[in-house]
Enzyme design. Sequence first.
Site, short mmCIF file in Angstrom:
data_model
loop_
_atom_site.label_atom_id
_atom_site.label_comp_id
_atom_site.label_asym_id
_atom_site.label_seq_id
_atom_site.Cartn_x
_atom_site.Cartn_y
_atom_site.Cartn_z
N ASP A 23 -5.69 -3.18 3.98
CA ASP A 23 -5.34 -2.89 5.48
C ASP A 23 -5.37 -1.43 5.82
O ASP A 23 -5.67 -0.50 4.81
CB ASP A 23 -3.59 -3.25 5.80
CG ASP A 23 -2.94 -2.18 5.16
OD1 ASP A 23 -2.49 -2.73 3.91
OD2 ASP A 23 -2.28 -1.36 5.65
N ASP A 116 6.40 -5.26 10.82
CA ASP A 116 6.64 -4.01 9.91
C ASP A 116 8.04 -3.34 10.11
O ASP A 116 8.09 -2.75 11.13
CB ASP A 116 5.53 -2.92 10.46
CG ASP A 116 5.23 -1.60 9.46
OD1 ASP A 116 6.23 -1.43 8.79
OD2 ASP A 116 4.07 -1.35 9.41
N GLU A 118 9.74 -0.62 8.79
CA GLU A 118 9.77 0.61 8.08
C GLU A 118 10.66 1.86 8.74
O GLU A 118 10.53 1.80 9.97
CB GLU A 118 8.35 1.00 7.33
CG GLU A 118 7.55 1.40 8.34
CD GLU A 118 6.35 1.86 7.80
OE1 GLU A 118 5.98 2.96 7.03
OE2 GLU A 118 5.28 1.05 7.62
C1 NAG Z 1 9.11 2.83 3.92
O1 NAG Z 1 7.82 2.13 3.71
C2 NAG Z 1 6.73 2.94 3.97
C3 NAG Z 1 5.49 2.20 3.83
O2 NAG Z 1 5.45 1.59 2.56
C4 NAG Z 1 6.94 4.10 2.96
O3 NAG Z 1 5.86 5.03 2.85
C5 NAG Z 1 8.09 5.02 2.82
O4 NAG Z 1 8.29 5.67 1.73
C6 NAG Z 1 9.25 3.97 2.71
N1 NAG Z 1 10.60 4.41 2.80
C7 NAG Z 1 11.33 4.69 1.96
C8 NAG Z 1 12.77 5.36 2.35
O5 NAG Z 1 11.12 4.26 0.77
#
Ligand code: NAG
Length: 219
Positions: A23, A116, A118
């Site tokens: 992606d 998504d 996140e």
């Molecule tokens: C949440 O997901 C994103 C995308 O994969 C990643 O870059 C990010 O580090 C994640 N956040 C945490 C706190 O793990």
Amino acid sequence: MNRLALLLLALGVAQSSATLGIDTIASISTSGFQCLKNNGYWFYIGRVGQSNGGIDQGGIQNIKNANSAVLSCMGAVDAYLFPCHSSGCASAKQQVINTVNALHNAGAKFGTLWLDVEIYNWGSDQGTNRQFILDMVAQCKSMGVTVGIYTNNNNWSSIVGINWNGVAAYPLWWANYNGAANFNNFVPFGGWSKPSIHQYQGDVKGACSVGNVDMNWYP
Ligand SMILES: *[C@@H]1O[C@H](CO)[C@@H](O)[C@H](O)[C@H]1NC(C)=O
């Protein structure tokens, strides 16, 4: 051939049938997708819904280009929606409607719409966040759209609580940049006992000069 050799042969076959994909938000031409396919990248997931509430027309064009590069015969061209949470954003359902309509209006065929989840502008109330996700999923279903969830343990834990399993019935696209194209080291959460796709590396220089890509794998 003895049993061990047969077993190894079977494992080898299973391994070679695993699938790599990418992606990216970079634009990719039809010939770029053909090149990717020739280099062993069999699926593509394009950003369509953006975190600012807008539609990524470049992502829609990529999806159309991927389809014409016959990735679609693998059933392997998907879309994702990065939901908008700042003030003035449309409702969860309306964001799904906008994204799906944009794809339909452009004649861009896709398999699954990935939501998504996140950390990015989500509120701190997990109950509200859960309902937002449930609303997006319900809207996908009412539009006949196949839906899945993109997230990982940390993001899920912060946004809805690690054990909330309200959408465990839908496939998980697991973001974990451990660099390994497999499901090893997956720690179950959110009711998922295993992922459907592993995004195993982020923001790397892609093959075929397509710019920076995220690397994905499924068995
Ligand atoms: C949440 O997901 C994103 C995308 O994969 C990643 O870059 C990010 O580090 C994640 N956040 C945490 C706190 O793990």
